[in-house]
Scaffold this active site. Structure first.
Site: not given
Ligand code: 3EB
Length: 341
Positions: A151, A204, A217, A328
């Site tokens: 991706r 991250y 987000r 989630e």
């Molecule tokens: C997180 O907050 C939880 O890889 O597109 C949430 C929303 C999560 C999108 C993505 C992953 C994704 O990391 C996981």
């Protein structure tokens, strides 16, 4: 005909307000065909539905994105899509078992980036990513990490921001089936929103994988008709970058809702209007079907038992992208206002 669709050049179209984008969450009788729309996501019973059990409500649900003009389904590469000239919805689907997940994710995104560019809708608002066995270690790395690598590479090659300004998204694990990426795009860029309680996912640390997930987000966008839409990405029990309340589904649900409240608050300041929790259209993903009762009770207490959010919420069984995460929640809301970005 709207002002937007009678304007001839792409350049001037970018300056005028888009025709309205409408959303409907439809309860379908078994076997029924959804009404005309740009496209959407079917869950529960029926052909083409996502390979995830619909825990509630019973039957089938179709999340329909509806434009302001008739739109025929078209194809490009692995993508099926439709557009009204202002809004574009599509699904990229590839059986990753044949070519491997990282190349499959790369191709799905490369194809869909071509589709949006060729159709004047190069601003991605929201992605919904689904892949089989998301937590499985295969060929030396977790499949979610392989997906992230393909991706992110496709974002960079297509010159879409893989970091600040990335679209809103979710990524869930299914029992089986091909990689499926649902996406919604438009003519104008959304405003990306981050959560002050969480490290941005695209920042991250390496411990979560060499290539970070590519999403913001939330995304706020003018959807025409004097309205704006807030798309809240899949939201889990993560504070900073750390998973919290391991093994406690009740607390994980509460923490996810606190994160959604934080995103709503930032978004409300940007939007200049309240974004009431009871107005969210939510999808709740549970790793374990047996947790439905607990999760639903916590969710309904938070949004109000008689609110539209409680009435319209759907609950799906799916794997979350970290093995310790049990729940989630993703959401969107339409609120008054416009021209935010
Ligand atoms: C997180 O907050 C939880 O890889 O597109 C949430 C929303 C999560 C999108 C993505 C992953 C994704 O990391 C996981």
């Amino acid at each position: 005909m709207s002002v937007a669709s009678s304007t001839s050049t792409t350049t001037s179209r970018a300056l005028v307000a888009p025709g309205p984008l409408v959303f409907r969450r439809l309860r379908l009788p078994q076997g029924a065909t959804p009404p005309a729309s740009l496209g959407g996501r079917r869950v529960g019973a029926g052909a083409g539905a996502l390979h995830a059990a619909l825990l509630a409500p019973e039957g089938a649900v179709f999340d329909a994105w509806i434009g302001h003009a008739p739109a025929e389904e078209r194809r490009h590469g692995c993508v099926r899509f439709a557009t009204d000239g202002d809004w574009l919805h599509g699904i990229a689907e590839i059986d990753d078992r044949a070519i491997g997940l990282q190349p499959a994710a790369h191709r799905a995104y490369a194809d869909l980036f071509e589709v949006v560019a060729a159709n004047g809708c190069s601003n991605l608002l929201r992605f919904w990513n689904y892949l089989a066995d998301i937590n499985l270690e295969a060929d030396g790395s977790e499949r979610y990490r392989q997906f992230n690598a393909g991706r992110q590479q496709a974002f960079i090659e297509a010159r879409h921001s893989a970091f600040e300004g990335a679209p809103a998204a979710c990524a869930l694990g299914l029992r089986d089936g091909a990689l499926r990426v649902y996406f919604l795009a438009g003519r104008r860029p959304p405003l990306a929103i981050e959560n002050p309680r969480q490290v941005s996912a695209y920042r991250y640390p390496d411990a979560y994988g060499p290539r970070s997930p590519t999403f913001s987000r939330a995304a706020l966008v003018d959807v025409g008709g004097g309205r704006q839409a807030l798309f809240i990405s899949g939201t889990a029990s993560i504070v900073g970058h750390t998973t919290v309340h391991v093994g406690d589904v009740r607390r994980q649900t509460e923490e996810s809702l606190l994160n959604i409240a934080a995103v709503r608050q930032v978004a409300a300041e940007r939007a200049g209007v309240e974004i009431p929790v009871g107005a969210l259209v939510c999808t709740v993903y549970l790793r374990r079907a047996a947790d439905l009762g607990v999760v639903r009770a916590v969710f309904e207490r938070a949004v109000g038992a008689t609110s539209p959010a409680a009435r319209d919420c759907i609950y799906l069984q799916a794997d979350i992208c970290r093995t310790e995460l049990l729940v989630e929640i993703e959401a969107h809301a339409f609120v008054p206002g416009g021209a935010v970005a």
